[in-house]
Design an enzyme around this catalytic site. Structure first.
Site, mmCIF file in Angstrom:
data_model
loop_
_atom_site.group_PDB
_atom_site.id
_atom_site.type_symbol
_atom_site.label_atom_id
_atom_site.label_comp_id
_atom_site.label_asym_id
_atom_site.label_seq_id
_atom_site.Cartn_x
_atom_site.Cartn_y
_atom_site.Cartn_z
ATOM 1 C CD GLU A 1 -0.600 -9.788 3.821
ATOM 2 O OE1 GLU A 1 -0.379 -8.593 3.539
ATOM 3 O OE2 GLU A 1 -0.740 -10.670 2.951
ATOM 4 C CD GLU B 1 -4.682 -11.751 1.993
ATOM 5 O OE1 GLU B 1 -4.006 -11.225 1.089
ATOM 6 O OE2 GLU B 1 -4.948 -11.182 3.063
HETATM 7 O O1 AHR Z 1 -5.859 -9.156 -0.937
HETATM 8 C C1 AHR Z 1 -5.269 -7.897 -1.047
HETATM 9 C C2 AHR Z 1 -4.301 -7.607 0.079
HETATM 10 O O2 AHR Z 1 -3.198 -8.449 -0.035
HETATM 11 C C3 AHR Z 1 -4.782 -7.862 1.477
HETATM 12 O O3 AHR Z 1 -5.479 -6.798 2.018
HETATM 13 C C4 AHR Z 1 -3.520 -8.075 2.239
HETATM 14 O O4 AHR Z 1 -3.690 -8.893 3.351
HETATM 15 C C5 AHR Z 1 -2.565 -8.620 1.210
HETATM 16 O O5 AHR Z 1 -1.371 -7.922 1.205
#
Ligand code: AHR
Length: 497
Positions: free
Chosen positions: A172, A291
């Site tokens: 990210e 994610e």
């Molecule tokens: O999964 C929780 C968080 O969400 C992770 O660390 C990040 O990559 C995202 O913002």
């Protein structure tokens, strides 16, 4: 209400890459400490890993697990987590403002993943670090020996290389919350150069570049175009992340949020293909949705957590029944994009926005979202078929023409099995679904699993599994015609063989 679909073994989208059933363990909250690892626990093995947790992970058949972050990785020194445990430093962990003891690191996680039957998807730090740390790490994990870092691994008791195949180039990097946030230009350059160096160490790896942290980011999708313009030849996947919530308590709109996910996937695919044309490339870029989940229940309680504690209960969303329906629908969305989405990681796996929860020194138990994830992972392996669906539709606050019936189908040619996954998003009514499955001649119904509950807000706890599936669904197969009365707000798995 009525809906119909035609399912034909020749309407193939693509072979499902098993890695779409991946997950994620970050050094965050109680995911590692108190989650997968709790040396004092009565069910811990000789390395401190909880066997009850490994059993639940095994039930999910998780093919690949992303590690060690997440936001965590952007300020992580991997060297802190290897070698004699008593010499490992305690560090301030800036992403989540906790203390990281480094009791668990790369080698321990590799051991744990093996026990859980999963591959590791490693991430390198492109926040506070760069090419040097990444090339050293891959030398440590993937080279057999005879060099400084591979011999260091051996001296730490790991004779054989881990041979991690899949690597994320940071995490990210577009997010202002990220330690070491970058512009698309800055990230594109560092990702490309890091990829080159890592591949020089091990040419067999696959690399994932960071896409946007979400479709709502102000730089989306220009970020993807710029990053891919720099990295197109060096990487194999671009990442997507998304989390949904029902903050407004509007279940119809909440369940429609897969429309947003679908659009996100289509836009990233289009951006990849635009750069492909621009660069006159023959290579196709694939998507790693590394994610995804529901995440909002714990937002308020997280604000109350004191900084600089060890493994506090962060991001412990307590999932309800409607969350399980959305998770099922998100899995269906991946299956329908099986031609481009080759990896996906449910974020996360244990305690932190997770299907599996643990009590410290106590029991491990299944959240509501455990079930659709397990069903898809166990029964969704094969070729994704395109169900030709005609469903009544609705409009919600943010979305128009949302089909009440959401469906995907997977045909396992070897096992001669086909599985239909169906969600009914109607809040009040069941839907009569008639499916033409004549191309599966000679097949009969194995089972119709249903996850249903009158209360959308029903939750599971360590004491009570209020939300759990039964296999008394009403599907009937007769002469190539499958008739199902799909219960209101339900998740359905219909298996034919
Ligand atoms: O999964 C929780 C968080 O969400 C992770 O660390 C990040 O990559 C995202 O913002």
């Amino acid at each position: 209400l009525k809906a119909s679909l035609v399912l034909d073994k020749n309407y193939k989208i693509a072979k499902v890459d098993d890695r779409i059933y991946g997950s994620f363990i970050e050094h965050l909250g109680r995911a590692v400490y108190g989650g997968i690892y709790e040396p004092g626990h009565e069910l811990a093995d000789e390395h401190g890993f909880r066997k009850d947790v490994i059993d639940l992970v095994s039930e999910l058949q998780v093919p690949i697990i992303r590690y060690p972050g997440g936001n965590f990785v952007s300020n992580y020194r991997w060297e802190d987590g290897v070698g004699p445990k008593e010499q490992r430093p305690r560090r301030t962990e800036l992403a989540w403002r906790t203390i990281e003891t480094n009791e668990v690191g790369t080698n321990e996680f590799a051991d744990w993943a093996k026990k859980a039957g999963s591959e590791v998807m490693m991430a390198v730090n492109l926040g506070t670090r760069g090419i040097e740390a990444a090339r050293n790490l891959i030398e440590y994990t993937n080279l057999p020996g005879g060099t400084y870092y591979s011999d260091l691994r051996k001296s730490h008791g790991y004779e054989q290389p881990h041979n991690f195949k899949t690597w994320c180039l940071g995490n990210e990097m577009d997010g202002p919350w990220q330690v070491g946030q970058k512009t698309a230009e800055e990230y594109g350059r560092i990702a490309r150069e890091t990829a080159k160096a890592m591949r020089l160490v091990d040419p067999t790896i696959e690399l994932v570049a960071c896409g946007s942290s979400g479709a709502g980011m102000p730089t989306f999708p220009e970020w993807e175009a710029t990053v891919l313009d720099h990295t197109y030849n060096e990487v194999d996947y671009i990442s997507l992340h998304t989390y949904y919530g029902n903050q407004e308590n509007d279940p119809a709109n909440y369940l429609a949020k897969t429309m947003d996910m679908d659009n996100f996937i289509k836009t990233v695919t289009a951006t990849c293909d635009y750069i492909k044309s621009k660069q006159r490339s023959k290579k196709t870029m694939y998507l790693s949705f590394d994610e995804w989940n529901v995440w909002y229940h714990s937002n308020e309680s997280d604000k109350k957590i004191e900084p600089w504690s060890i493994a506090p209960p962060q991001l412990e969303d307590h999932y309800n029944f409607e969350d399980a329906l959305l998770v099922g629908s998100m899995l269906i969305t991946f299956l329908r994009h099986a031609d481009r989405v080759k990896m996906a990681c449910l974020a996360q796996l244990v305690n932190v926005i997770a299907p599996i929860m643990t009590e410290n020194n106590g029991r491990a138990w299944k959240q509501t979202i455990f079930y659709p994830y397990m069903h898809a992972s166990v029964f969704g392996r094969g070729v994704s078929l395109q169900p030709m669906l005609s469903s009544p539709k609705y409009d919600s606050k943010e979305f128009t023409d949302v089909p009440y019936i959401d469906s995907a189908a997977v045909y396992n040619e070897e096992k001669e099995e086909v599985t239909l996954f169906i969600v009914n998003k109607h809040l009040e009514d069941s839907i009569e679904l008639s499916a033409d499955v004549r191309s599966f001649e000679g097949y009969s119904l194995v089972e119709h699993i249903v996850l249903e509950n009158d209360d959308l807000k029903a939750v599971n706890t360590a004491d009570k599994q209020a939300v759990q599936p039964h296999n008394n669904g009403n599907a009937k197969l007769d002469n190539g015609k499958l008739e199902i009365n799909v219960a209101k707000t339900s998740w359905n798995v219909i298996r034919l063989k």
